[in-house]
Structure formats: C-alpha cells, structure tokens
Motif scaffolding. Structure first.
Motif, PDB file in Angstrom:
ATOM      1  N   PRO A  30      39.695  29.541  48.158  1.00  0.00           N
ATOM      2  CA  PRO A  30      38.186  29.665  47.979  1.00  0.00           C
ATOM      3  C   PRO A  30      37.765  31.482  47.752  1.00  0.00           C
ATOM      4  N   LEU A  31      39.027  32.305  48.525  1.00  0.00           N
ATOM      5  CA  LEU A  31      38.499  33.877  48.486  1.00  0.00           C
ATOM      6  C   LEU A  31      38.422  33.539  46.887  1.00  0.00           C
ATOM      7  N   TYR A  32      39.404  33.467  45.935  1.00  0.00           N
ATOM      8  CA  TYR A  32      40.032  33.487  44.435  1.00  0.00           C
ATOM      9  C   TYR A  32      38.779  33.050  43.791  1.00  0.00           C
ATOM     10  N   VAL A  33      37.928  31.933  44.050  1.00  0.00           N
ATOM     11  CA  VAL A  33      37.146  31.638  43.338  1.00  0.00           C
ATOM     12  C   VAL A  33      35.665  31.993  43.547  1.00  0.00           C
ATOM     13  N   SER A  34      35.278  32.344  44.534  1.00  0.00           N
ATOM     14  CA  SER A  34      34.673  33.433  44.623  1.00  0.00           C
ATOM     15  C   SER A  34      34.704  35.085  44.141  1.00  0.00           C
ATOM     16  N   LEU A  35      35.967  35.393  44.353  1.00  0.00           N
ATOM     17  CA  LEU A  35      35.921  36.439  43.384  1.00  0.00           C
ATOM     18  C   LEU A  35      36.308  36.287  41.778  1.00  0.00           C
ATOM     19  N   HIS A  36      36.354  35.961  41.646  1.00  0.00           N
ATOM     20  CA  HIS A  36      36.330  35.349  40.289  1.00  0.00           C
ATOM     21  C   HIS A  36      35.006  35.198  39.531  1.00  0.00           C
ATOM     22  N   ALA A  37      33.947  34.389  40.561  1.00  0.00           N
ATOM     23  CA  ALA A  37      32.846  34.400  40.435  1.00  0.00           C
ATOM     24  C   ALA A  37      31.879  35.490  40.643  1.00  0.00           C
ATOM     25  N   TYR A  38      32.499  36.038  41.361  1.00  0.00           N
ATOM     26  CA  TYR A  38      31.906  37.528  41.194  1.00  0.00           C
ATOM     27  C   TYR A  38      31.884  38.261  39.984  1.00  0.00           C
ATOM     28  N   VAL A  39      33.483  38.594  39.878  1.00  0.00           N
ATOM     29  CA  VAL A  39      33.427  39.292  38.389  1.00  0.00           C
ATOM     30  C   VAL A  39      32.811  39.073  37.318  1.00  0.00           C
ATOM     31  N   ARG A  40      32.743  37.448  37.477  1.00  0.00           N
ATOM     32  CA  ARG A  40      32.139  36.901  35.683  1.00  0.00           C
ATOM     33  C   ARG A  40      30.287  37.583  35.881  1.00  0.00           C
ATOM     34  N   GLU A  62      26.619  40.390  33.008  1.00  0.00           N
ATOM     35  CA  GLU A  62      25.308  41.074  33.343  1.00  0.00           C
ATOM     36  C   GLU A  62      25.836  41.870  32.209  1.00  0.00           C
ATOM     37  N   LYS A  63      26.651  42.529  32.291  1.00  0.00           N
ATOM     38  CA  LYS A  63      26.600  44.356  31.309  1.00  0.00           C
ATOM     39  C   LYS A  63      26.913  43.063  29.977  1.00  0.00           C
ATOM     40  N   TYR A  64      27.668  42.243  29.717  1.00  0.00           N
ATOM     41  CA  TYR A  64      28.318  41.833  28.191  1.00  0.00           C
ATOM     42  C   TYR A  64      27.119  40.688  27.610  1.00  0.00           C
ATOM     43  N   GLY A  65      26.696  40.485  28.538  1.00  0.00           N
ATOM     44  CA  GLY A  65      25.726  38.610  27.925  1.00  0.00           C
ATOM     45  C   GLY A  65      26.939  38.052  27.944  1.00  0.00           C
ATOM     46  N   PRO A 104      37.213  35.923  29.325  1.00  0.00           N
ATOM     47  CA  PRO A 104      37.411  36.590  28.054  1.00  0.00           C
ATOM     48  C   PRO A 104      38.250  37.441  28.569  1.00  0.00           C
ATOM     49  N   ALA A 105      39.993  37.929  28.440  1.00  0.00           N
ATOM     50  CA  ALA A 105      40.804  39.045  28.561  1.00  0.00           C
ATOM     51  C   ALA A 105      41.074  39.866  28.663  1.00  0.00           C
ATOM     52  N   HIS A 106      40.026  40.387  27.440  1.00  0.00           N
ATOM     53  CA  HIS A 106      40.124  41.676  26.629  1.00  0.00           C
ATOM     54  C   HIS A 106      38.795  42.448  27.058  1.00  0.00           C
ATOM     55  N   LEU A 107      37.905  41.618  28.011  1.00  0.00           N
ATOM     56  CA  LEU A 107      36.794  42.909  28.748  1.00  0.00           C
ATOM     57  C   LEU A 107      37.876  43.254  29.890  1.00  0.00           C
TER      58      LEU A 107
END
Length: 183
Positions: free
Chosen positions: A6-16, A21-24, A35-38
């Motif tokens: 659950p921690l990793y799922v939440s962290l991944h969702a937050y980062v996504r 928001e930044k890249y669209g 996308p890894a390059h981000l």
C-alpha cells in the motif's frame, strides 16, 4: 510484501499525479508505468531529479553532497575509499592491493578512454577493478558505491557454485562472459 505494497502504491500514485500536473496527460498516462525518462535517469533508478517536484510542502531541502565533497577537497581516490569503507563496515574484506594498482579512477591526460563506469572481475579470484573517470559530484559518489557493490558481490561469489557465479555476471556486472571455471 502485502504490508509494504500500500505504501508503494500510494507513493507511485502521488508521484504520477505530480508528474502529470507538470507534463500533462499526453506524457504521463493515468495508469500503468510512469515513463522512466521523466525521473532524469533513463533506468528510473534514481528519483533525486524530481525531488523538488514531489517533495511535500515545507520539506527539508536536504543537503548538497557535491558541495560538501568539494568543500572538503575530496579527490577521486578518497571517494573510492569512502565506498570501500562502507562495504567494510558491512563485514566485507578490504579490496586487494591490485584493485588500487590496476583500476582507473581519473581520466588520463595522455590517451582517450571510455569513461562509462564499470566494475570488473578479471580472474574470478582477486583481480577486481573499477573503471571510471570520477568527477567530484554526488552522482559519481553514488556511482562509485554502485560499482563497488558489483566488485564486492563478485568477490563474495568467487567460490560459489557456478549457477550463482553466472547469475552475478549477468545480473550485477556489465560484461557477459561466463566465469572461466564454469565453462
């Protein structure tokens, strides 16, 4: 695994969300892999480059390791010793003298070399080497530790069954040769 998921799922969702928001939405999909390059590292191994974007409001900015290393006048050899000392603190034996004599730490002035960092186990016994043109930066400090991790792993598995030695060759080093004792 179920406790940490659950921690990793939440962290991944937050980062996504922050990256979206930044890249669209055209760059960051609503689901699936980010996308890894981000991340500023094509293998997405290091998220340092996006820290300012994803850090919670008012978060401690951390420290500038590059500035610390330079203010202490750290040189390339000292950076490798820091790495070796880390592994020694975990109980590993010191690197052999030949490592220090045969490795490349600084780009030579008299010839061209490929500076891509790599760790080598040339004889499946004690001929371990690091090839890297070290700059005094946080990134290279981390790379030194990463590459030394290969060397310490190589040495740890020198006397193991071939299946473990072969796995370490493809999984932990940049070369694809099968250790000579396993052929």
């Amino acid at each position: 695994m179920d406790q940490v998921r659950p921690l990793y799922v939440s962290l991944h969702a937050y980062v996504r969300t922050k990256l979206r928001e930044k890249y669209g939405a055209n760059v960051v999909p609503a689901d699936g892999p980010i996308p890894a390059h981000l991340f500023g590292n094509i293998w997405a191994q290091d998220w340092t480059n996006i820290y300012k974007l994803v850090a919670p409001p008012g978060a401690d900015p951390g420290y500038d390791l590059t500035q610390i290393l330079k203010s202490r006048k750290t040189d390339a050899l000292q950076m490798v010793h820091f790495g070796e000392n880390f592994f020694k603190s975990l109980g590993f034996a010191p690197l052999p003298q030949t490592f220090w004599e045969r490795s490349l730490f600084v780009k030579p002035h008299d010839r061209d070399v490929v500076c891509h960092a790599s760790a080598w186990d040339l004889d499946d016994v004690e001929d371990l080497r690091l090839k890297m043109c070290i700059d005094i930066t946080a990134e290279d400090f981390n790379t030194v530790h990463h590459e030394l991790g290969h060397n310490f792993y190589q040495r740890a598995y020198d006397n193991s069954r071939c299946c473990f030695a072969i796995a370490r060759t493809t999984g932990f080093t940049k070369r694809s040769a099968i250790p000579s004792r396993c052929r």
